[in-house]
Design an enzyme around this catalytic site. Structure first.
Site, mmCIF file in Angstrom:
data_model
loop_
_atom_site.group_PDB
_atom_site.id
_atom_site.type_symbol
_atom_site.label_atom_id
_atom_site.label_comp_id
_atom_site.label_asym_id
_atom_site.label_seq_id
_atom_site.Cartn_x
_atom_site.Cartn_y
_atom_site.Cartn_z
ATOM 1 N N CYS A 157 0.818 -1.221 0.000
ATOM 2 C CA CYS A 157 0.000 0.000 0.000
ATOM 3 C C CYS A 157 0.848 1.266 0.000
ATOM 4 O O CYS A 157 0.577 2.210 -0.740
ATOM 5 C CB CYS A 157 -0.972 -0.020 1.180
ATOM 6 N N HIS A 209 -2.261 1.146 6.944
ATOM 7 C CA HIS A 209 -2.714 1.176 5.551
ATOM 8 C C HIS A 209 -2.809 2.623 5.083
ATOM 9 O O HIS A 209 -3.010 3.545 5.889
ATOM 10 C CB HIS A 209 -4.080 0.492 5.418
ATOM 11 N N HIS A 221 -6.394 2.133 -3.603
ATOM 12 C CA HIS A 221 -5.421 1.634 -2.627
ATOM 13 C C HIS A 221 -5.001 0.224 -3.031
ATOM 14 O O HIS A 221 -5.636 -0.412 -3.875
ATOM 15 C CB HIS A 221 -6.015 1.644 -1.214
#
Length: 256
Positions: A157, A209, A221
């Site tokens: 990510c 994240h 993402h």
């Protein structure tokens, strides 16, 4: 001692062993500082360098054979590869390199080796243009997730957002928790396309994240793959699972 990554994608590991965890990657054109050298029993096959990436200061170990070493300052990048892949001629060899690789020029030399771009497109690296963020992020849709990855062949990510933001000449740090310390805090009701959105574990509050807000309550993402999902002030609702949250929103940051 300085190092130059002359291969397309090079793993950076947590320790001086091929089987140790990949913690990030170098792409073609990345410049590093050499901090330490380790040589095992087989000096040819087991020579490792502890390096620090000049762009994001991330530290890890790479195989010495994956770098060109120099005692002089290496040329700074002026171009970034904007096509999905490109081809570089190094002396008499052709090397395939991924999008977001850096070039000092379309033709340049390092330590007696000549490099030239023979296929692919580039844009100027020093243009701080937020308009590129959405366009580049969409080019990476469906790129598979890979822990420590930051290329079109696989990324995590934070590697995804670092890769995308490099096209706007924004040097993000490597991990999501580090990136969350950069930029300007923004309330969710003031969020705009191009802002970074960060997520944490609600129990530990550890950031785990990050994604890019696209506008219209959509986030892009890398979770399993680079994907687009719904987002609101609480977090991400994966498309097709609108009754659950997969990630808990904790911060929004602006860089432009």
């Amino acid at each position: 001692m300085n190092g130059f990554c002359y291969l397309g994608v090079v793993p950076v590991r947590s320790n001086h062993q091929s089987r140790s965890e990949q913690i990030t990657q170098l792409l073609f054109g990345d410049r590093v500082k050499v901090l330490e050298q380790f040589s095992g029993d087989n000096v040819v096959a087991d020579s490792w360098l502890k390096i620090q990436n000049i762009n994001d200061n991330y530290i890890g170990w790479v195989d010495k054979r994956n770098l060109l070493l120099s005692d002089t300052l290496l040329p700074e990048p002026n171009y970034i590869i904007s096509s999905t892949i490109a081809k570089i001629q190094m002396d008499n060899d052709i090397i395939t390199i991924p999008m977001a690789s850096m070039l000092a020029d379309k033709m340049f030399s390092i330590e007696g080796h000549k490099f030239s771009l023979v296929e692919g497109s580039v844009i100027a690296y020093n243009k701080r243009s937020p308009l590129l963020i959405k366009a580049i992020s969409l080019l990476l849709l469906n790129t598979p997730y890979q822990w420590g990855g930051k290329s079109i062949f696989g990324m995590d990510c934070s590697g995804f957002v670092q890769n995308v933001f490099s096209f706007a000449a924004v040097d993000l740090l490597r991990d999501a928790s580090m990136q969350a310390r950069q930029g300007k805090d923004v309330a969710f009701n003031d969020i705009a396309a191009g802002d970074l959105v960060f997520f944490d574990n609600p129990q530990t509050k550890n950031i785990n994240h990050v994604g890019i807000y696209l506008g219209n309550n959509k986030v892009i993402h890398c979770s399993g793959k680079v994907r687009i999902d719904n987002i609101d002030e609480k977090g991400i609702k994966p498309i097709g699972f609108e009754d659950i949250y997969s990630h808990h929103l904790c911060a929004v940051k602006r860089f432009f």
